[in-house]
Scaffold this motif. Sequence first.
Motif, PDB file in Angstrom:
ATOM      1  N   ARG A   1       0.840  -1.207   0.000  1.00 56.55           N
ATOM      2  CA  ARG A   1       0.000   0.000   0.000  1.00 56.55           C
ATOM      3  C   ARG A   1       0.876   1.258   0.000  1.00 56.55           C
ATOM      4  NH1 ARG A   1      -3.151  -3.548   3.024  1.00 56.55           N
ATOM      5  NH2 ARG A   1      -2.256  -2.929   5.000  1.00 56.55           N
ATOM      6  N   ARG A   2       1.967   1.237   0.762  1.00 60.85           N
ATOM      7  CA  ARG A   2       2.879   2.377   0.805  1.00 60.85           C
ATOM      8  C   ARG A   2       3.531   2.599  -0.560  1.00 60.85           C
ATOM      9  NH1 ARG A   2       8.182   3.280   2.354  1.00 60.85           N
ATOM     10  NH2 ARG A   2       8.574   1.119   2.939  1.00 60.85           N
ATOM     11  N   LEU A   3       3.932   1.499  -1.208  1.00 58.84           N
ATOM     12  CA  LEU A   3       4.520   1.583  -2.540  1.00 58.84           C
ATOM     13  C   LEU A   3       3.519   2.144  -3.548  1.00 58.84           C
ATOM     14  CD1 LEU A   3       6.691   0.975  -4.709  1.00 58.84           C
ATOM     15  CD2 LEU A   3       5.799  -1.378  -4.760  1.00 58.84           C
ATOM     16  N   ALA A   4       2.300   1.627  -3.526  1.00 62.96           N
ATOM     17  CA  ALA A   4       1.268   2.094  -4.466  1.00 62.96           C
ATOM     18  C   ALA A   4       1.006   3.578  -4.287  1.00 62.96           C
ATOM     19  CB  ALA A   4      -0.013   1.290  -4.270  1.00 62.96           C
ATOM     20  N   SER A   5       1.000   4.040  -3.053  1.00 65.84           N
ATOM     21  CA  SER A   5       0.800   5.456  -2.772  1.00 65.84           C
ATOM     22  C   SER A   5       1.989   6.277  -3.271  1.00 65.84           C
ATOM     23  CB  SER A   5       0.597   5.658  -1.277  1.00 65.84           C
ATOM     24  OG  SER A   5       0.479   7.025  -0.976  1.00 65.84           O
ATOM     25  N   GLN A   6       3.185   5.799  -2.973  1.00 64.44           N
ATOM     26  CA  GLN A   6       4.399   6.505  -3.402  1.00 64.44           C
ATOM     27  C   GLN A   6       4.449   6.637  -4.920  1.00 64.44           C
ATOM     28  OE1 GLN A   6       8.307   5.341  -1.741  1.00 64.44           O
ATOM     29  NE2 GLN A   6       8.968   5.108  -3.859  1.00 64.44           N
ATOM     30  N   GLU A   7       4.077   5.573  -5.609  1.00 61.02           N
ATOM     31  CA  GLU A   7       4.130   5.562  -7.077  1.00 61.02           C
ATOM     32  C   GLU A   7       2.890   6.185  -7.718  1.00 61.02           C
ATOM     33  OE1 GLU A   7       6.812   4.387  -8.945  1.00 61.02           O
ATOM     34  OE2 GLU A   7       7.820   4.276  -6.992  1.00 61.02           O
TER      35      GLU A   7
ATOM     36  N   ARG B   1      -3.954  -3.052  -9.576  1.00 58.67           N
ATOM     37  CA  ARG B   1      -4.418  -4.440  -9.713  1.00 58.67           C
ATOM     38  C   ARG B   1      -3.334  -5.311 -10.346  1.00 58.67           C
ATOM     39  NH1 ARG B   1      -9.106  -1.743 -10.949  1.00 58.67           N
ATOM     40  NH2 ARG B   1      -8.718  -1.893 -13.186  1.00 58.67           N
ATOM     41  N   LYS B   2      -2.683  -4.793 -11.376  1.00 58.45           N
ATOM     42  CA  LYS B   2      -1.626  -5.543 -12.052  1.00 58.45           C
ATOM     43  C   LYS B   2      -0.471  -5.829 -11.092  1.00 58.45           C
ATOM     44  CE  LYS B   2       1.723  -5.252 -15.765  1.00 58.45           C
ATOM     45  NZ  LYS B   2       2.451  -4.386 -16.650  1.00 58.45           N
ATOM     46  N   GLU B   3      -0.066  -4.832 -10.345  1.00 59.07           N
ATOM     47  CA  GLU B   3       1.046  -5.014  -9.399  1.00 59.07           C
ATOM     48  C   GLU B   3       0.658  -5.913  -8.233  1.00 59.07           C
ATOM     49  OE1 GLU B   3       4.158  -4.381  -9.745  1.00 59.07           O
ATOM     50  OE2 GLU B   3       3.904  -3.329 -11.636  1.00 59.07           O
ATOM     51  N   LYS B   4      -0.586  -5.853  -7.822  1.00 56.49           N
ATOM     52  CA  LYS B   4      -1.027  -6.733  -6.738  1.00 56.49           C
ATOM     53  C   LYS B   4      -0.961  -8.191  -7.192  1.00 56.49           C
ATOM     54  CE  LYS B   4      -4.329  -7.116  -3.038  1.00 56.49           C
ATOM     55  NZ  LYS B   4      -5.520  -6.546  -2.412  1.00 56.49           N
ATOM     56  N   ARG B   5      -1.320  -8.446  -8.447  1.00 59.25           N
ATOM     57  CA  ARG B   5      -1.207  -9.819  -8.965  1.00 59.25           C
ATOM     58  C   ARG B   5       0.258 -10.260  -8.970  1.00 59.25           C
ATOM     59  NH1 ARG B   5      -5.320  -7.949 -12.357  1.00 59.25           N
ATOM     60  NH2 ARG B   5      -3.847  -7.486 -14.017  1.00 59.25           N
ATOM     61  N   ALA B   6       1.159  -9.358  -9.339  1.00 53.47           N
ATOM     62  CA  ALA B   6       2.588  -9.695  -9.333  1.00 53.47           C
ATOM     63  C   ALA B   6       3.071  -9.970  -7.915  1.00 53.47           C
ATOM     64  CB  ALA B   6       3.401  -8.563  -9.966  1.00 53.47           C
ATOM     65  N   LEU B   7       2.615  -9.187  -6.951  1.00 57.66           N
ATOM     66  CA  LEU B   7       2.995  -9.430  -5.554  1.00 57.66           C
ATOM     67  C   LEU B   7       2.413 -10.752  -5.069  1.00 57.66           C
ATOM     68  CD1 LEU B   7       4.301  -8.647  -2.900  1.00 57.66           C
ATOM     69  CD2 LEU B   7       2.240  -7.309  -2.371  1.00 57.66           C
TER      70      LEU B   7
END
Length: 163
Positions: free
Chosen positions: A31-37, A45-51
Motif C-alpha cells: 500500500r505504501r509503494l502504491a501510494s508513493q508511485e 491491480r496488475k502489481e497486486k497480482r505480481a505481488l
Amino acid sequence: MSSSQHFIRGYFNRFPDFHYDQSKETMGQFRRLASQEDWSPKKRRKEKRALQTALVLQFNDTYGENEAEIANWQGLCRAMRIDPIPETVAECKKLFRRTHVNIVDLVDTRGTGRRVPTYPTVDLLADYTKETGKFFPREHAKAGGLLKYLLREILASGTGGRH
C-alpha cells in the motif's frame, strides 16, 4: 519477516526509489509503494497480482509444494506452533482442512518468532481478510499442494478471491 523472503524482496526491489522494510507486513508495504508511485487502479491491480505471485512462490519455497512429503507438512505445523505435530500425511491433511489461517500472515511471520493467528471459522477468517485486504487469488497456477489445502473461499461475489 525472515531474511529468506527473497521472492517478496525481489518484487519490491523492482522499484529502486522505494525503501522496502522486510520487518513490516507485506501488504502494508505494498500500500505504501502504491501510494508513493501514485498508481492508477489498473496498475495497482496488475502489481497486486505480481505481488501475489511472489507470495505464492515464497510460500512454496518456504514450506514445499509436494503434499505427499510428511516433512513439508510437519514444517508447516512447526511454523504454526501446532502441538502435537501429526505423524502422517493423512493426519496433517485432516488437520489443515479445519485450520483457518491467513496465508499472507503465515508468509509474513515465518522466521520472526511471532505466532500466526488462526481462526475458528472460515467466516471469522473472511472478516479479517476483507478488513486487511490480505487476499490470495482464487486460482494460482503456481500454487503447490500444501498451499491449496490452506486456501478458503472468502468472497461469494463474482470478483471472488481466496486468501
